[in-house]
Design an enzyme around this catalytic site. Sequence first.
Site, short mmCIF file in Angstrom:
data_model
loop_
_atom_site.label_atom_id
_atom_site.label_comp_id
_atom_site.label_asym_id
_atom_site.label_seq_id
_atom_site.Cartn_x
_atom_site.Cartn_y
_atom_site.Cartn_z
N GLN A 113 0.82 -1.23 0.00
CA GLN A 113 0.00 0.00 0.00
C GLN A 113 0.85 1.28 0.00
OE1 GLN A 113 -3.53 1.28 2.80
NE2 GLN A 113 -1.65 1.73 3.88
N THR A 117 6.30 1.53 13.77
CA THR A 117 4.85 1.36 13.96
C THR A 117 4.39 1.64 15.38
OG1 THR A 117 3.12 -0.32 14.00
CG2 THR A 117 5.36 -1.13 14.23
N GLU A 133 2.52 -0.21 16.87
CA GLU A 133 2.49 -1.50 17.57
C GLU A 133 3.67 -1.64 18.54
OE1 GLU A 133 0.54 -4.57 17.62
OE2 GLU A 133 -0.90 -3.02 17.10
N TYR A 144 5.25 -9.02 15.96
CA TYR A 144 5.46 -7.95 14.96
C TYR A 144 6.00 -6.69 15.66
CZ TYR A 144 4.06 -4.10 11.84
OH TYR A 144 4.03 -2.96 11.07
N LYS A 196 9.69 -5.00 15.06
CA LYS A 196 9.81 -3.61 14.59
C LYS A 196 10.57 -2.75 15.60
CE LYS A 196 7.57 -3.16 10.59
NZ LYS A 196 8.07 -2.43 9.42
N HIS A 249 -2.69 3.51 8.94
CA HIS A 249 -3.11 4.34 7.80
C HIS A 249 -3.60 3.42 6.69
CE1 HIS A 249 1.25 3.84 7.92
NE2 HIS A 249 1.19 3.66 6.61
P1 NAP Z 1 2.10 -3.98 2.98
O1 NAP Z 1 0.99 -3.51 2.09
O2 NAP Z 1 1.95 -5.28 3.69
O3 NAP Z 1 3.44 -4.05 2.08
C1 NAP Z 1 4.62 -4.63 2.54
C2 NAP Z 1 5.39 -5.22 1.38
O4 NAP Z 1 6.57 -5.85 1.90
C3 NAP Z 1 4.63 -6.32 0.66
O5 NAP Z 1 3.95 -5.82 -0.47
C4 NAP Z 1 5.72 -7.32 0.25
O6 NAP Z 1 5.93 -7.19 -1.14
C5 NAP Z 1 6.98 -6.84 0.98
N1 NAP Z 1 7.66 -7.92 1.70
C6 NAP Z 1 7.13 -8.76 2.64
N2 NAP Z 1 8.08 -9.61 3.06
C7 NAP Z 1 9.23 -9.32 2.39
C8 NAP Z 1 10.54 -9.84 2.39
N3 NAP Z 1 10.89 -10.89 3.15
N4 NAP Z 1 11.49 -9.28 1.58
C9 NAP Z 1 11.15 -8.24 0.78
N5 NAP Z 1 9.92 -7.70 0.72
C10 NAP Z 1 8.96 -8.23 1.53
O7 NAP Z 1 2.45 -2.88 4.07
P2 NAP Z 1 2.07 -1.31 4.10
O8 NAP Z 1 0.74 -1.17 4.75
O9 NAP Z 1 2.33 -0.71 2.78
O10 NAP Z 1 3.13 -0.79 5.15
C11 NAP Z 1 4.44 -0.41 4.76
C12 NAP Z 1 5.39 -0.56 5.94
O11 NAP Z 1 4.95 0.27 7.01
C13 NAP Z 1 5.47 -1.97 6.52
O12 NAP Z 1 6.79 -2.16 6.95
C14 NAP Z 1 4.54 -1.94 7.72
O13 NAP Z 1 4.97 -2.88 8.68
C15 NAP Z 1 4.74 -0.50 8.19
N6 NAP Z 1 3.60 0.12 8.85
C16 NAP Z 1 2.39 0.12 8.25
C17 NAP Z 1 1.32 0.77 8.87
C18 NAP Z 1 -0.04 0.82 8.23
O14 NAP Z 1 -0.99 1.15 8.93
N7 NAP Z 1 -0.16 0.57 6.94
C19 NAP Z 1 1.53 1.43 10.10
C20 NAP Z 1 2.80 1.41 10.65
C21 NAP Z 1 3.85 0.78 10.02
P3 NAP Z 1 6.33 -8.44 -2.12
O15 NAP Z 1 5.36 -9.52 -1.75
O16 NAP Z 1 6.17 -7.88 -3.49
O17 NAP Z 1 7.74 -8.77 -1.80
O1 F7E Z 2 -6.56 -4.38 13.05
C1 F7E Z 2 -9.43 -5.15 15.24
C2 F7E Z 2 -8.07 -5.67 15.66
O2 F7E Z 2 -5.49 -5.85 11.37
C3 F7E Z 2 -7.05 -3.16 13.59
C4 F7E Z 2 -0.84 -2.96 10.23
O3 F7E Z 2 -0.72 -2.08 9.15
O4 F7E Z 2 -1.52 -1.18 11.70
C5 F7E Z 2 -1.92 -2.44 11.18
O5 F7E Z 2 -2.08 -3.39 12.21
C6 F7E Z 2 -7.93 -3.43 14.79
C7 F7E Z 2 -7.31 -4.36 15.81
O6 F7E Z 2 -4.53 -3.55 11.89
C8 F7E Z 2 -11.04 -7.63 13.15
O7 F7E Z 2 -8.17 -6.40 16.87
C9 F7E Z 2 -11.54 -6.44 14.89
O8 F7E Z 2 -7.56 -3.81 17.07
O9 F7E Z 2 -6.58 -3.71 10.61
P1 F7E Z 2 -5.82 -4.44 11.64
P2 F7E Z 2 -3.41 -3.58 13.03
O10 F7E Z 2 -3.33 -4.90 13.68
O11 F7E Z 2 -3.65 -2.42 13.92
C10 F7E Z 2 -0.30 -1.20 12.46
C11 F7E Z 2 -0.02 0.21 12.92
C12 F7E Z 2 0.82 -1.82 11.71
O12 F7E Z 2 1.97 -1.44 11.86
C13 F7E Z 2 0.50 -3.07 10.96
O13 F7E Z 2 1.49 -3.35 9.99
O14 F7E Z 2 -9.11 -4.10 14.35
N1 F7E Z 2 -10.27 -6.12 14.55
N2 F7E Z 2 -12.03 -7.37 14.06
C14 F7E Z 2 -9.92 -6.84 13.47
N3 F7E Z 2 -8.78 -6.86 12.74
C15 F7E Z 2 -8.73 -7.68 11.66
N4 F7E Z 2 -7.61 -7.71 10.89
N5 F7E Z 2 -9.80 -8.49 11.32
C16 F7E Z 2 -10.97 -8.49 12.03
O15 F7E Z 2 -11.93 -9.21 11.70
#
Ligand code: NAP
Ligand code: F7E
Length: 339
Positions: free
Chosen positions: A13, A126, A128, A150, A154, A180
């Site tokens: 994303q 993150t 987390e 996780y 991180k 996000h």
């Molecule tokens: P995402 O959609 O899950 O994208 C992560 C990408 O990492 C995947 O598309 C995958 O691409 C690649 N990947 C996974 N394992 C790998 C490996 N072993 N080697 C190389 N590439 C690998 O995550 P996102 O939501 O864009 O988030 C981006 C980053 O921000 C992540 O590190 C996530 O943990 C962190 N983060 C996200 C959020 C959020 O809310 N979105 C919040 C805080 C932090 P391929 O399968 O093409 O390799």
């Molecule tokens: O859960 C609750 C669940 O899986 C959000 C990743 O991008 O953000 C993401 O992690 C909340 C949690 O995101 C369901 O218990 C309820 O409280 O969408 P989520 P996440 O776990 O917060 C952080 C910042 C990252 O860094 C991560 O990479 O929603 N929840 N019911 C559920 N969650 C899921 N997945 N599915 C349910 O049915």
Amino acid sequence: MTRRALITGVTGQDGAYLARLLLSKGYAVVGGSRPAAARDIWRLREVGVDRDVKIADLELLDSSNILSVIERERPDEIYNLAAQSVVSSSFQTPVLTGDADALGAARILEAVRKFNPLIRFYQASTSEMFGDANESPQSETTPFCPRSPYGVAKLYAHWMTVNFRNVDGVFACSGILFNHESPLRGLEFVTRKITHGFAAIALGNRDCIELGNLDARRDWGFAADYVEGMWRMLQSEKPSDYVLATGRSHSVRDFCEIVAETVGLDLAWQGVGIDERAIDIKTGRTIVRINKDFYRPNELMPLVGNATKAQRELGWRPAMTFSELARTMAERDLKLAQR
Ligand code: NAP
Ligand code: F7E
């Protein structure tokens, strides 16, 4: 001279939104993606940059691969977005998650130090890492207390980023980002699970979705706003760590209600606890059931961020509100389902 950026995890994303942002600023963008994965660049296509990003095979588990990509592509900036990012999966695969999310960042930092310590480095940290924090909202000074493999992985990557900055002088920033979302979000995450599921229900293609804790609260912003913050961190005079967040928390239940209204479902909650469900008043049909399997262990303190430092030092603030985000995602999924 054209600036060059390497984005690991470019197929994810944030990778897509960041690639679009950097290209719009004139960067040459190389995107790392695992060679082993059945590579799907739908998100890059969706934001219209699939032809402009050069894809490089990059595996976080492989140090020599990382070094050779950096040597060949000679980036000025590296954004390490690649990760096993699904919190619930990390309970099943703690070692793999640690190898990719913790050691993966260390491998890149090590390669930067060896090849060119002037490369600027962004680490995708993150909220987390706060886990069961002792205060709310959480800021850069809140003590970390991760409650998932996780979050633990991180946190290691975060401290390595800080350490390479303090000990080796690398321009390394850790962006501590709260949740996000966007229409590009994976279906494993709750927001997109709801928008995708409710759109299908509204069109009669599906009966019901199953969710976990409806009262779980998160600080949800829009991904395109957050990648702007990542870029700003690497343009600042001095490297540092920044929380990016909206400062407001909402429940999964709140998100369901806005999405239902947007797609034309008339949602009402009935029952309590594990027996709670949502019905569509117009049809009387159950559209949400509770499944305990989607509950998380250890969700204690509501995660909500204080992004004052990013506002003050980077001039960053999120533009999209929670309800705009929910409506944008729902409208997009409704359109996709209608196709
Ligand atoms: P995402 O959609 O899950 O994208 C992560 C990408 O990492 C995947 O598309 C995958 O691409 C690649 N990947 C996974 N394992 C790998 C490996 N072993 N080697 C190389 N590439 C690998 O995550 P996102 O939501 O864009 O988030 C981006 C980053 O921000 C992540 O590190 C996530 O943990 C962190 N983060 C996200 C959020 C959020 O809310 N979105 C919040 C805080 C932090 P391929 O399968 O093409 O390799
Ligand atoms: O859960 C609750 C669940 O899986 C959000 C990743 O991008 O953000 C993401 O992690 C909340 C949690 O995101 C369901 O218990 C309820 O409280 O969408 P989520 P996440 O776990 O917060 C952080 C910042 C990252 O860094 C991560 O990479 O929603 N929840 N019911 C559920 N969650 C899921 N997945 N599915 C349910 O049915």
